[in-house]
Every structure is written in C-alpha cells, then in structure tokens.
Design a protein around this motif. Structure first.
Motif, PDB file in Angstrom:
ATOM      1  N   MET A 246       0.907  -1.141  -0.027  1.00 36.90           N
ATOM      2  CA  MET A 246       0.176  -0.063  -0.173  1.00 36.90           C
ATOM      3  C   MET A 246       1.157   1.402   0.101  1.00 36.90           C
ATOM      4  O   MET A 246       0.511   2.345  -0.773  1.00 36.90           O
ATOM      5  CB  MET A 246      -0.889  -0.028   1.159  1.00 36.90           C
ATOM      6  N   GLU A 247       1.856   1.180   0.858  1.00 36.56           N
ATOM      7  CA  GLU A 247       2.991   2.535   0.911  1.00 36.56           C
ATOM      8  C   GLU A 247       3.460   2.888  -0.593  1.00 36.56           C
ATOM      9  O   GLU A 247       3.589   3.777  -0.907  1.00 36.56           O
ATOM     10  CB  GLU A 247       3.890   2.284   2.013  1.00 36.56           C
ATOM     11  N   ASN A 248       3.968   1.460  -1.096  1.00 35.90           N
ATOM     12  CA  ASN A 248       4.409   1.744  -2.404  1.00 35.90           C
ATOM     13  C   ASN A 248       3.485   2.192  -3.525  1.00 35.90           C
ATOM     14  O   ASN A 248       4.048   3.036  -4.215  1.00 35.90           O
ATOM     15  CB  ASN A 248       4.871   0.370  -2.876  1.00 35.90           C
ATOM     16  N   VAL A 249       2.427   1.689  -3.533  1.00 36.56           N
ATOM     17  CA  VAL A 249       1.475   2.313  -4.353  1.00 36.56           C
ATOM     18  C   VAL A 249       1.104   3.800  -4.085  1.00 36.56           C
ATOM     19  O   VAL A 249       0.654   4.493  -4.959  1.00 36.56           O
ATOM     20  CB  VAL A 249       0.199   1.364  -4.309  1.00 36.56           C
ATOM     21  N   SER A 250       1.057   4.102  -2.974  1.00 35.25           N
ATOM     22  CA  SER A 250       0.735   5.608  -2.359  1.00 35.25           C
ATOM     23  C   SER A 250       1.778   6.558  -2.798  1.00 35.25           C
ATOM     24  O   SER A 250       1.555   7.518  -2.792  1.00 35.25           O
ATOM     25  CB  SER A 250       0.216   5.603  -1.175  1.00 35.25           C
TER      26      SER A 250
ATOM     27  N   VAL B  68       2.491  -1.843 -11.566  1.00 37.38           N
ATOM     28  CA  VAL B  68       1.662  -1.180 -12.432  1.00 37.38           C
ATOM     29  C   VAL B  68       0.511  -0.150 -11.882  1.00 37.38           C
ATOM     30  O   VAL B  68       0.353   0.751 -12.076  1.00 37.38           O
ATOM     31  CB  VAL B  68       0.808  -2.036 -13.134  1.00 37.38           C
ATOM     32  N   ALA B  69       0.241  -0.666 -10.530  1.00 33.33           N
ATOM     33  CA  ALA B  69      -0.929   0.029  -9.790  1.00 33.33           C
ATOM     34  C   ALA B  69      -0.357   1.268  -9.045  1.00 33.33           C
ATOM     35  O   ALA B  69      -0.988   2.276  -9.360  1.00 33.33           O
ATOM     36  CB  ALA B  69      -1.179  -0.866  -8.596  1.00 33.33           C
ATOM     37  N   ARG B  70       0.901   1.368  -8.875  1.00 38.00           N
ATOM     38  CA  ARG B  70       1.673   2.646  -8.474  1.00 38.00           C
ATOM     39  C   ARG B  70       1.545   3.464  -9.579  1.00 38.00           C
ATOM     40  O   ARG B  70       1.483   4.829  -9.516  1.00 38.00           O
ATOM     41  CB  ARG B  70       3.067   2.350  -8.010  1.00 38.00           C
ATOM     42  N   ALA B  71       1.893   3.203 -10.968  1.00 36.11           N
ATOM     43  CA  ALA B  71       1.863   3.886 -12.271  1.00 36.11           C
ATOM     44  C   ALA B  71       0.384   4.460 -12.442  1.00 36.11           C
ATOM     45  O   ALA B  71       0.183   5.630 -12.728  1.00 36.11           O
ATOM     46  CB  ALA B  71       2.513   3.670 -13.314  1.00 36.11           C
ATOM     47  N   LEU B  72      -0.707   3.602 -12.288  1.00 34.77           N
ATOM     48  CA  LEU B  72      -2.146   3.740 -12.685  1.00 34.77           C
ATOM     49  C   LEU B  72      -2.651   4.834 -11.652  1.00 34.77           C
ATOM     50  O   LEU B  72      -3.524   5.806 -12.463  1.00 34.77           O
ATOM     51  CB  LEU B  72      -2.688   2.572 -12.509  1.00 34.77           C
ATOM     52  N   VAL B  73      -2.290   4.710 -10.489  1.00 39.51           N
ATOM     53  CA  VAL B  73      -3.046   5.775  -9.372  1.00 39.51           C
ATOM     54  C   VAL B  73      -2.696   7.291  -9.778  1.00 39.51           C
ATOM     55  O   VAL B  73      -3.524   8.015  -9.591  1.00 39.51           O
ATOM     56  CB  VAL B  73      -2.774   5.490  -8.337  1.00 39.51           C
ATOM     57  N   LEU B  74      -1.666   7.553 -10.494  1.00 42.00           N
ATOM     58  CA  LEU B  74      -1.411   8.881 -10.738  1.00 42.00           C
ATOM     59  C   LEU B  74      -2.108   9.344 -12.058  1.00 42.00           C
ATOM     60  O   LEU B  74      -1.932  10.510 -12.362  1.00 42.00           O
ATOM     61  CB  LEU B  74       0.038   9.090 -11.286  1.00 42.00           C
ATOM     62  N   GLU B  75      -2.972   8.484 -12.560  1.00 40.52           N
ATOM     63  CA  GLU B  75      -3.752   8.920 -13.677  1.00 40.52           C
ATOM     64  C   GLU B  75      -2.929   9.716 -14.709  1.00 40.52           C
ATOM     65  O   GLU B  75      -3.416  10.872 -15.116  1.00 40.52           O
ATOM     66  CB  GLU B  75      -4.964   9.617 -13.246  1.00 40.52           C
ATOM     67  N   PRO B  76      -1.887   9.065 -15.187  1.00 44.07           N
ATOM     68  CA  PRO B  76      -1.082   9.661 -16.480  1.00 44.07           C
ATOM     69  C   PRO B  76      -1.729   9.940 -17.758  1.00 44.07           C
ATOM     70  O   PRO B  76      -2.788   8.991 -18.020  1.00 44.07           O
ATOM     71  CB  PRO B  76      -0.071   8.761 -16.333  1.00 44.07           C
ATOM     72  N   GLN B  77      -1.312  10.902 -18.458  1.00 40.01           N
ATOM     73  CA  GLN B  77      -1.810  10.968 -19.852  1.00 40.01           C
ATOM     74  C   GLN B  77      -1.145   9.834 -20.573  1.00 40.01           C
ATOM     75  O   GLN B  77      -1.872   9.208 -21.550  1.00 40.01           O
ATOM     76  CB  GLN B  77      -1.148  12.295 -20.617  1.00 40.01           C
ATOM     77  N   VAL B  78      -0.089   9.413 -20.337  1.00 40.71           N
ATOM     78  CA  VAL B  78       0.785   8.237 -21.244  1.00 40.71           C
ATOM     79  C   VAL B  78       1.196   7.340 -20.095  1.00 40.71           C
ATOM     80  O   VAL B  78       2.028   7.761 -19.126  1.00 40.71           O
ATOM     81  CB  VAL B  78       1.779   8.857 -21.970  1.00 40.71           C
ATOM     82  N   LEU B  79       1.190   6.171 -20.102  1.00 41.04           N
ATOM     83  CA  LEU B  79       1.546   5.142 -19.417  1.00 41.04           C
ATOM     84  C   LEU B  79       3.010   4.399 -20.154  1.00 41.04           C
ATOM     85  O   LEU B  79       2.587   3.881 -21.268  1.00 41.04           O
ATOM     86  CB  LEU B  79       0.678   4.228 -18.844  1.00 41.04           C
TER      87      LEU B  79
ATOM     88  N   ASP C 223      -7.583   5.921  -0.917  1.00 40.84           N
ATOM     89  CA  ASP C 223      -8.594   5.224  -1.606  1.00 40.84           C
ATOM     90  C   ASP C 223      -8.186   5.178  -2.955  1.00 40.84           C
ATOM     91  O   ASP C 223      -8.512   4.063  -3.667  1.00 40.84           O
ATOM     92  CB  ASP C 223      -9.758   6.626  -2.011  1.00 40.84           C
ATOM     93  N   ARG C 224      -7.316   5.999  -3.539  1.00 37.79           N
ATOM     94  CA  ARG C 224      -6.858   5.797  -4.958  1.00 37.79           C
ATOM     95  C   ARG C 224      -5.993   4.574  -4.877  1.00 37.79           C
ATOM     96  O   ARG C 224      -5.923   3.743  -5.678  1.00 37.79           O
ATOM     97  CB  ARG C 224      -5.917   6.964  -5.274  1.00 37.79           C
ATOM     98  N   ALA C 225      -4.975   4.625  -3.670  1.00 41.03           N
ATOM     99  CA  ALA C 225      -4.272   3.210  -3.707  1.00 41.03           C
ATOM    100  C   ALA C 225      -4.982   2.041  -3.745  1.00 41.03           C
ATOM    101  O   ALA C 225      -4.849   0.819  -4.408  1.00 41.03           O
ATOM    102  CB  ALA C 225      -3.316   3.425  -2.633  1.00 41.03           C
ATOM    103  N   ALA C 226      -6.092   1.897  -2.797  1.00 37.92           N
ATOM    104  CA  ALA C 226      -6.822   0.772  -2.922  1.00 37.92           C
ATOM    105  C   ALA C 226      -7.440   0.599  -4.128  1.00 37.92           C
ATOM    106  O   ALA C 226      -7.636  -0.771  -4.731  1.00 37.92           O
ATOM    107  CB  ALA C 226      -7.839   1.066  -1.604  1.00 37.92           C
ATOM    108  N   GLN C 227      -8.066   1.534  -4.976  1.00 36.40           N
ATOM    109  CA  GLN C 227      -8.618   1.137  -6.028  1.00 36.40           C
ATOM    110  C   GLN C 227      -7.198   0.638  -7.173  1.00 36.40           C
ATOM    111  O   GLN C 227      -7.836  -0.108  -8.070  1.00 36.40           O
ATOM    112  CB  GLN C 227      -9.187   2.451  -6.807  1.00 36.40           C
ATOM    113  N   GLY C 228      -6.337   1.110  -6.965  1.00 25.08           N
ATOM    114  CA  GLY C 228      -5.326   0.841  -7.983  1.00 25.08           C
ATOM    115  C   GLY C 228      -4.941  -0.571  -7.695  1.00 25.08           C
ATOM    116  O   GLY C 228      -4.780  -1.454  -8.685  1.00 25.08           O
ATOM    117  N   LEU C 229      -5.023  -1.118  -6.443  1.00 20.88           N
ATOM    118  CA  LEU C 229      -4.653  -2.795  -5.965  1.00 20.88           C
ATOM    119  C   LEU C 229      -5.940  -3.295  -6.512  1.00 20.88           C
ATOM    120  O   LEU C 229      -5.456  -4.567  -7.082  1.00 20.88           O
ATOM    121  CB  LEU C 229      -4.352  -2.802  -4.367  1.00 20.88           C
ATOM    122  N   GLU C 230      -7.011  -2.948  -6.416  1.00 25.20           N
ATOM    123  CA  GLU C 230      -8.129  -3.453  -6.878  1.00 25.20           C
ATOM    124  C   GLU C 230      -8.073  -3.801  -8.521  1.00 25.20           C
ATOM    125  O   GLU C 230      -8.335  -4.913  -8.967  1.00 25.20           O
ATOM    126  CB  GLU C 230      -9.440  -2.719  -6.702  1.00 25.20           C
TER     127      GLU C 230
END
Length: 357
Positions: free
Chosen positions: A100-104, A151-162, A119-126
């Motif tokens: 959780m700390e890594n994703v956050s 991947v979750a850590r990158a997704l939670v930032l809602e980037p324009q490009v991954l 909340d965002r980190a939990a959604q990313g793990l989901e």
C-alpha cells in the motif's frame, strides 16, 4: 474516486537523439501514437527503442526535433512536468515499504490528502487484482505480483501516457503470458495510452494495437500485428516478426499487380507488392508451407523433431535449408525422404532484394 483515463496522443516530429559528438541513438524519426492505444516499440538491442521511450518520459532530452503529448510541446520539459508514468523492468519497489505504501508513494507528491491517497491506492490494487495485499512487503510477493504493484503505482497517478520498459523480462514464460494479458486488459478497460518497449516478438504481437519495428536508430515499419506478420516491408521485418523462410526467386511476369514467380521448376502466383520482373525474395512462414503437396518445390527431410503438438522439419533444397511445421504428429516423415513442398494461397509474400539487410 474512479481511475478515469486522461489518455493523450504522443507525437514525434523529426526527433533525433545524439550522445556525445557522433553516437546517433535515434535518427530523425516521425511517429504518431493515438490516444487510448497500446503501441509497442520492438527491435533488437541498440536499435533506439528504449531511448525513444525515455525521451517520452523526459529521462532523455531530444537533440533535435520536438515531442508533443496531447496539445503540449514537452520537448524541453523535465520528467516531473510531463504527466507520464513509467513501469520499469526491475519493478523499482521500496523493499521496506508495504504494498500500500509503495502504491501510495507518488500520490504523496501530488497534493492529495491522506483519505484520497488511501482510496486511490486501494482502487489501484483492485484494478491489478491485489485487493487485500496492501499490508504485505514486496519480498512476500511473487515476481508477477510485484510487477502488478508497479503497474498499480503508475496507474493511480492517472497519467496521460503510461510507459512500460521491458516489464516482463524478469518473469518466467507462463507468468509472462498471464501478466501481459492483465496489462492489456487494464489498458483496454481504462482506455489508456500505453507505449511499451520489448524485444520479444510474441509479446509485441499479443498486446499491441500497433507495433513500431525499429532498426539502426530508425523506424523500419509501423503497422498492426497482423499487417507486420502477413505483409512485412523487407527481410529484416520478416525475420524479426516471427519466423520466416527467405527464399530467392525470380519474378517472370507481372500483370495487374499480380506476379508469377519461379523457384527452380516451381511456379507460383501472388501479389507483386509493387515489384517488377527480376530477382526478388519470397518470405514464407513455417506454417504456410504445405509438405506433401502435388505441386511444389522438391526437398529432402534433413531433420525431424517432435515437440508434442507438432512436428518441426528442416528441409534441404537446391537454394538452401528452410524450416517447416506440420501438425501431423502421428505419421512423421523420415529423415532423408524426398518431399514436394507447396505454398499456401495466402501468406507467402514478395520482398525486394535491395532491402534484404
């Protein structure tokens, strides 16, 4: 808060990257990546694919040309101002932090309060199928699970490009298939713009909307997986995208964009692809060869290998050796036996000899 995509297109306009005085890593490339698509940069080591990815990320700066993400010229912007996230080959997880700390971690620098960060980190793990793993350490996870955390850590930032840099190279073959399917599913479900670097042809064919085949710091061909597999532009692409037999041939006639070719005494008709009468090359996938055809090229079985679901044959012909696959495992052909090998109606393609490098 839902993880809605802010997917943006990426544009390279006459981009060159030079290291030192004269080492050209990327040479005057033009590339358009559509928003919401997964585009793979594919090629051998040293072709420029990773440098291209790093220039999107802002980890390398272009020597010439311009790079645009959405409607912004990001050529001179630092990595922190580009609204992109990158998933590395090595996962790059903090071993002393929980999942959780890594994703956050990245969210802590983005102005979110503690509740929204959690909340965002939990959604990313989901999203990556790791709900309930938040309290574990990376060392308590498998390689595939660690990659999903990245991947979750990158997704939670809602980037324009991954961006993905060889994300599966540390996984075994079975796990690679599973994780690449998960990455593709997440990309499609969220409509993400993804640029993905790999040297693995099968991986590129499996995950991509489009593939950019790179060679010698430039772009050899761009197309869908099927376009590149069925209609390679030259010998390099034919060899690099899957396996291909390259057979020298003679174009004897061309009429209405259809060519008649000759290989020894064997004649075959197929699309001319802009070529004229003269010498050419014929690219044929091993699965497109018809062993035991009534009309074809005379060959000898040099090697026969049983691999479970199929037979693999090395065939000796006047022009050299080729490789063929047969699903008939119940009646394997004997080494030394003579066979006639024909061509499928669809699949073999003509290539020019002047691009056969």
């Amino acid at each position: 808060m839902s993880l809605n995509s802010k997917a943006a297109p990426v544009s390279f306009r006459n981009v060159t990257k030079i290291y030192g005085k004269d080492v050209v890593a990327v040479d005057d490339i033009n590339l358009e990546i559509e928003a919401g698509k997964l585009v793979t940069l594919l090629g051998p080591s040293g072709c420029g694919k990773t440098t291209t990815l790093r220039m999107i990320a802002g980890l390398e700066m272009a020597s010439k040309g311009s790079i645009h993400i959405g409607d912004r010229d990001v050529t001179l912007l630092p990595a922190t101002d580009r609204d992109v996230s990158m998933v590395f080959q090595s996962y790059a997880l903090f071993p002393h932090m929980t999942v959780m700390e890594n994703v956050s971690y990245g969210l802590g620098f983005s102005g979110f309060d503690k509740a929204e960060t959690k909340d965002r980190a939990a959604q990313g793990l989901e999203l990556v199928g790791l709900r309930g793993f938040g309290d574990r350490l990376p060392s308590e996870l498998s390689g595939g699970q660690q990659q999903r955390v990245a991947v979750a850590r990158a997704l939670v930032l809602e980037p324009q490009v991954l961006l993905f840099d060889e994300p599966l190279s540390n996984l075994d073959a079975k796990l690679r298939r599973q994780v690449r399917e998960e990455i593709r599913e997440i990309q499609q479900n969220l409509g993400l713009t993804v640029v993905y670097v790999t040297h693995d042809q099968e991986e590129a064919l499996a995950v991509s909307d489009n593939i950019v085949v790179m060679r010698n710091a430039g772009i050899a061909q761009i197309g869908t997986p099927r376009q590149l597999y069925d209609a390679p532009a030259d010998r390099f692409v034919a060899d690099f995208i899957g396996e291909a037999n390259i057979i020298p041939c003679e174009i004897t006639t061309v009429h209405d964009r259809t060519a008649t070719i000759q290989v020894g005494d064997f004649e075959h008709i197929l699309p001319a692809r802009g070529l004229d009468v003269g010498t050419a090359l014929l690219a044929v996938r091993p699965t497109r060869l018809k062993i035991g055809a009534t009309n074809g090229m005379k060959m000898t079985i040099a090697k026969a290998t049983y691999v479970g679901s199929r037979m693999e044959y090395t065939l000796e012909a006047a022009f050299g050796q080729i490789f063929a696959i047969s699903e008939n495992v119940d009646a394997p052909l004997e080494i030394g036996s003579q066979v006639t090998v024909g061509l499928d109606e669809i699949g073999p393609v003509l290539l020019p000899t002047d691009l056969a490098v």
